[in-house]
Design an enzyme around this catalytic site. Structure first.
Site, PDB file in Angstrom:
ATOM      1  N   TYR A 227       7.457   2.075  -8.086  1.00  5.99           N
ATOM      2  CA  TYR A 227       6.838   0.752  -8.013  1.00  5.99           C
ATOM      3  C   TYR A 227       6.378   0.296  -9.394  1.00  5.99           C
ATOM      4  CZ  TYR A 227       6.835   1.689  -2.976  1.00  5.99           C
ATOM      5  OH  TYR A 227       7.208   1.989  -1.689  1.00  5.99           O
TER       6      TYR A 227
ATOM      7  N   GLU B 243       0.865  -1.175   0.000  1.00  2.55           N
ATOM      8  CA  GLU B 243       0.000   0.000   0.000  1.00  2.55           C
ATOM      9  C   GLU B 243       0.898   1.219   0.000  1.00  2.55           C
ATOM     10  OE1 GLU B 243      -0.680  -1.952   3.048  1.00  2.55           O
ATOM     11  OE2 GLU B 243      -2.398  -3.072   2.310  1.00  2.55           O
TER      12      GLU B 243
ATOM     13  N   ASN C 165       1.872  10.000  -2.914  1.00  2.00           N
ATOM     14  CA  ASN C 165       3.305   9.734  -3.028  1.00  2.00           C
ATOM     15  C   ASN C 165       3.633   9.315  -4.465  1.00  2.00           C
ATOM     16  OD1 ASN C 165       5.978   9.047  -2.715  1.00  2.00           O
ATOM     17  ND2 ASN C 165       5.667   7.916  -0.815  1.00  2.00           N
TER      18      ASN C 165
END
Length: 182
Positions: free
Chosen positions: A149, A137, A142
Site C-alpha cells: 500500500y 484498514e 500484515n
C-alpha cells in the site's frame, strides 16, 4: 459487462510495465510472461471466491457479506483470473472516494503481483471518475500488505485499537488520488 458507461470509453491505457485493454467482458492485463483478466464478480463466482477467502483468513467473510456487496450499487467486487484460474479479488466502494474493503490473493498466486494488479485496476477506475481519496484498514501485523500500500502512496493515518474480532489492531491508511502517478 461494465456497470459504468465511463469505463467503456477506454480502448487502450498504457503504463510502464503493463498493457491494459478494456473489453466488454473485463480487462486484460498482460506482460510478455503472463496475461490476466479482470472482470466483475457474479454470484456464480462466489464458491471459488469463498475457497480463497477461507484459505486466507482466520475469520473469512461469509457468502452473505459478498452477496451484500454485489447488491450494493456503489460496491464492486472484481476478480483477477490467470487463464481460467481465479488468482485474486478486490472488494471496494467506488464513489467520490474509494474505500478498499478486501484484497485477497489465492495462496497459489501470492508474491506474483496479483494484489498490485488489482490495486492498479482500482486506481484506474478511481481516476476515471475523478475520485479524490482512497482509504483502507489493514491488520497491523500484515507487513507485506502495508508495504504494498505504501508503494501506491498510502500514508498511515491512525491505529484503530482492537479493531478486528480477534483483538488485533488495524492501521487506517489513505492516499490522495489527485497526486497519484500510475
Amino acid at each position: 459487462m461494465f456497470r459504468d458507461s465511463a469505463f467503456r470509453d477506454f480502448s487502450t491505457i498504457s503504463s510502464r510495465r503493463y498493457r491494459i485493454l478494456w473489453l466488454l467482458s473485463g480487462v486484460v492485463i498482460g506482460s510478455l510472461e503472463t496475461a490476466f483478466l479482470i472482470r466483475c464478480c457474479e454470484s456464480t463466482d462466489l464458491p471459488a471466491v469463498l475457497v480463497i477467502e477461507k484459505a486466507s483468513y482466520p475469520r473469512p467473510w461469509s457468502e452473505q457479506q459478498f452477496l451484500q456487496e454485489l447488491e450494493t450499487t456503489y460496491s464492486r467486487v472484481d476478480l483477477l483470473f490467470s487463464g481460467s484460474e481465479l488468482a485474486g479479488y478486490i472488494c471496494y466502494w467506488l464513489s467520490e472516494e474509494i474505500s478498499i474493503l478486501n484484497v485477497t490473493t489465492s495462496p497459489d498466486f501470492r508474491r506474483k503481483g496479483v494484489a498490485r494488479r488489482l490495486l492498479e485496476h482500482v486506481f484506474i477506475q478511481a481516476k476515471a471518475i475523478k475520485a479524490g481519496l482512497a482509504c483502507l484498514e489493514v491488520r497491523i501485523g500484515n507487513v507485506g500488505a502495508i508495504t504494498l500500500y505504501r508503494t501506491f502512496g498510502f500514508r498511515d493515518d491512525c491505529i484503530r485499537r482492537a479493531y478486528y474480532s480477534d483483538g488485533e489492531d488495524a492501521l487506517l491508511m489513505s492516499c490522495a488520488l489527485d497526486s497519484h502517478e500510475e
